[in-house]
Design a protein around this motif. Sequence first.
Motif, PDB file in Angstrom:
ATOM      1  N   GLY A 172     -15.261  12.046  -3.479  1.00 58.21           N
ATOM      2  CA  GLY A 172     -13.923  12.632  -3.543  1.00 58.21           C
ATOM      3  C   GLY A 172     -12.894  11.705  -4.162  1.00 58.21           C
ATOM      4  N   GLY A 173     -13.317  10.503  -4.535  1.00 57.47           N
ATOM      5  CA  GLY A 173     -12.401   9.537  -5.125  1.00 57.47           C
ATOM      6  C   GLY A 173     -11.817   8.593  -4.092  1.00 57.47           C
ATOM      7  N   ASP A 174     -11.336   7.465  -4.559  1.00 65.87           N
ATOM      8  CA  ASP A 174     -10.803   6.464  -3.645  1.00 65.87           C
ATOM      9  C   ASP A 174      -9.462   6.880  -3.042  1.00 65.87           C
ATOM     10  OD1 ASP A 174      -9.332   6.175  -5.961  1.00 65.87           O
ATOM     11  OD2 ASP A 174      -9.510   3.996  -6.047  1.00 65.87           O
ATOM     12  N   ASP A 175      -8.712   7.742  -3.733  1.00 68.34           N
ATOM     13  CA  ASP A 175      -7.415   8.184  -3.217  1.00 68.34           C
ATOM     14  C   ASP A 175      -7.544   8.907  -1.877  1.00 68.34           C
ATOM     15  OD1 ASP A 175      -6.131   7.118  -5.383  1.00 68.34           O
ATOM     16  OD2 ASP A 175      -5.937   9.021  -6.463  1.00 68.34           O
ATOM     17  N   VAL A 176      -8.623   9.657  -1.735  1.00 69.44           N
ATOM     18  CA  VAL A 176      -8.851  10.392  -0.495  1.00 69.44           C
ATOM     19  C   VAL A 176      -9.003   9.415   0.665  1.00 69.44           C
ATOM     20  CG1 VAL A 176     -10.438  11.934   0.708  1.00 69.44           C
ATOM     21  CG2 VAL A 176      -9.923  12.329  -1.696  1.00 69.44           C
ATOM     22  N   LEU A 177      -9.793   8.380   0.466  1.00 69.51           N
ATOM     23  CA  LEU A 177      -9.993   7.392   1.527  1.00 69.51           C
ATOM     24  C   LEU A 177      -8.727   6.579   1.771  1.00 69.51           C
ATOM     25  CD1 LEU A 177     -13.603   6.149   0.725  1.00 69.51           C
ATOM     26  CD2 LEU A 177     -12.871   7.635   2.579  1.00 69.51           C
ATOM     27  N   LEU A 178      -8.052   6.197   0.717  1.00 64.01           N
ATOM     28  CA  LEU A 178      -6.825   5.408   0.877  1.00 64.01           C
ATOM     29  C   LEU A 178      -5.743   6.208   1.611  1.00 64.01           C
ATOM     30  CD1 LEU A 178      -6.747   3.626  -2.582  1.00 64.01           C
ATOM     31  CD2 LEU A 178      -7.017   2.521  -0.351  1.00 64.01           C
ATOM     32  N   SER A 179      -5.697   7.504   1.412  1.00 68.21           N
ATOM     33  CA  SER A 179      -4.696   8.322   2.100  1.00 68.21           C
ATOM     34  C   SER A 179      -5.063   8.545   3.564  1.00 68.21           C
ATOM     35  CB  SER A 179      -4.521   9.666   1.401  1.00 68.21           C
ATOM     36  OG  SER A 179      -5.679  10.461   1.568  1.00 68.21           O
ATOM     37  N   ALA A 180      -6.298   8.236   3.931  1.00 62.85           N
ATOM     38  CA  ALA A 180      -6.751   8.434   5.312  1.00 62.85           C
ATOM     39  C   ALA A 180      -6.521   7.200   6.183  1.00 62.85           C
ATOM     40  CB  ALA A 180      -8.230   8.803   5.318  1.00 62.85           C
ATOM     41  N   THR A 181      -6.012   6.114   5.603  1.00 65.27           N
ATOM     42  CA  THR A 181      -5.775   4.910   6.395  1.00 65.27           C
ATOM     43  C   THR A 181      -4.491   5.040   7.194  1.00 65.27           C
ATOM     44  OG1 THR A 181      -4.567   3.808   4.619  1.00 65.27           O
ATOM     45  CG2 THR A 181      -6.944   3.457   4.698  1.00 65.27           C
ATOM     46  N   VAL A 194     -10.941   3.132   7.655  1.00 60.73           N
ATOM     47  CA  VAL A 194     -10.570   4.477   8.098  1.00 60.73           C
ATOM     48  C   VAL A 194     -11.072   4.666   9.530  1.00 60.73           C
ATOM     49  CG1 VAL A 194     -10.489   5.539   5.813  1.00 60.73           C
ATOM     50  CG2 VAL A 194     -12.614   5.550   7.075  1.00 60.73           C
ATOM     51  N   VAL A 195     -10.364   5.507  10.270  1.00 61.27           N
ATOM     52  CA  VAL A 195     -10.723   5.807  11.657  1.00 61.27           C
ATOM     53  C   VAL A 195     -11.102   7.277  11.729  1.00 61.27           C
ATOM     54  CG1 VAL A 195      -9.897   5.917  14.030  1.00 61.27           C
ATOM     55  CG2 VAL A 195      -9.146   4.053  12.530  1.00 61.27           C
ATOM     56  N   ILE A 196     -12.335   7.517  12.167  1.00 59.54           N
ATOM     57  CA  ILE A 196     -12.835   8.879  12.303  1.00 59.54           C
ATOM     58  C   ILE A 196     -13.537   8.993  13.644  1.00 59.54           C
ATOM     59  CG2 ILE A 196     -14.391  10.640  11.363  1.00 59.54           C
ATOM     60  CD1 ILE A 196     -13.969   9.264   8.611  1.00 59.54           C
ATOM     61  N   ASP A 197     -13.084   9.934  14.431  1.00 55.69           N
ATOM     62  CA  ASP A 197     -13.686  10.215  15.731  1.00 55.69           C
ATOM     63  C   ASP A 197     -13.779   8.960  16.600  1.00 55.69           C
ATOM     64  OD1 ASP A 197     -14.648  12.033  17.582  1.00 55.69           O
ATOM     65  OD2 ASP A 197     -16.732  11.736  16.990  1.00 55.69           O
ATOM     66  N   GLY A 198     -12.721   8.153  16.586  1.00 60.85           N
ATOM     67  CA  GLY A 198     -12.660   6.973  17.442  1.00 60.85           C
ATOM     68  C   GLY A 198     -13.429   5.768  16.938  1.00 60.85           C
ATOM     69  N   LYS A 199     -14.059   5.890  15.781  1.00 59.28           N
ATOM     70  CA  LYS A 199     -14.803   4.762  15.214  1.00 59.28           C
ATOM     71  C   LYS A 199     -14.081   4.233  13.979  1.00 59.28           C
ATOM     72  CE  LYS A 199     -19.238   6.082  17.041  1.00 59.28           C
ATOM     73  NZ  LYS A 199     -20.635   6.336  16.788  1.00 59.28           N
ATOM     74  N   LEU A 209     -15.328   2.599  -1.827  1.00 63.05           N
ATOM     75  CA  LEU A 209     -14.264   3.343  -2.502  1.00 63.05           C
ATOM     76  C   LEU A 209     -14.696   3.899  -3.854  1.00 63.05           C
ATOM     77  CD1 LEU A 209     -11.145   1.153  -1.687  1.00 63.05           C
ATOM     78  CD2 LEU A 209     -11.662   3.429  -0.807  1.00 63.05           C
ATOM     79  N   ASP A 210     -15.335   3.096  -4.673  1.00 63.20           N
ATOM     80  CA  ASP A 210     -15.742   3.542  -6.009  1.00 63.20           C
ATOM     81  C   ASP A 210     -16.869   4.569  -5.975  1.00 63.20           C
ATOM     82  OD1 ASP A 210     -13.856   1.978  -7.307  1.00 63.20           O
ATOM     83  OD2 ASP A 210     -15.190   0.244  -7.392  1.00 63.20           O
TER      84      ASP A 210
END
Length: 135
Positions: A42-51, A24-29, A37-38
């Motif tokens: 907030g669950g892995d879906d939240v992170l997967l949707s942020a890619t 995931v990319v947040i604030d340029g990092k 993920l596990d």
Amino acid sequence: MPTLTKLYSMREAAQHNKREDCWVVIDGKVYDVTTYLDEHPGGDDVLLSATGKDATEEFEDAGHSDTARKLMEDYCIGEIEKPTINVIPELEIFTKDNPQSSTKFLDSPLLYWVLPATIVCISAVAATVVYSRRK
């Protein structure tokens, strides 16, 4: 001796969008959160949707704690490289570092005579068409 930071393109970071390989990319990092993920509350879906995109806004909207922000440091693998403005010399790109590029046309002296001249020409053509149809 300072630590060298690995630079990634957004396109490269976006390719890591599966459960087995998730960045995931947040604030340029760039963060490799595959092993997190596990554990993510907030669950892995939240992170997967942020890619595949800059997820800074979603991250900030979720209201993460200082503890969560500190934990992120463990997963940081690099930064997104800044786009090079002169990749296509014919194309000037608006950036925060180059704000005047968006107003160059408005500052052009041509604007002050081209626009009125165009309006006059269109009006003359329209008047000629209307007058010639009356006869």
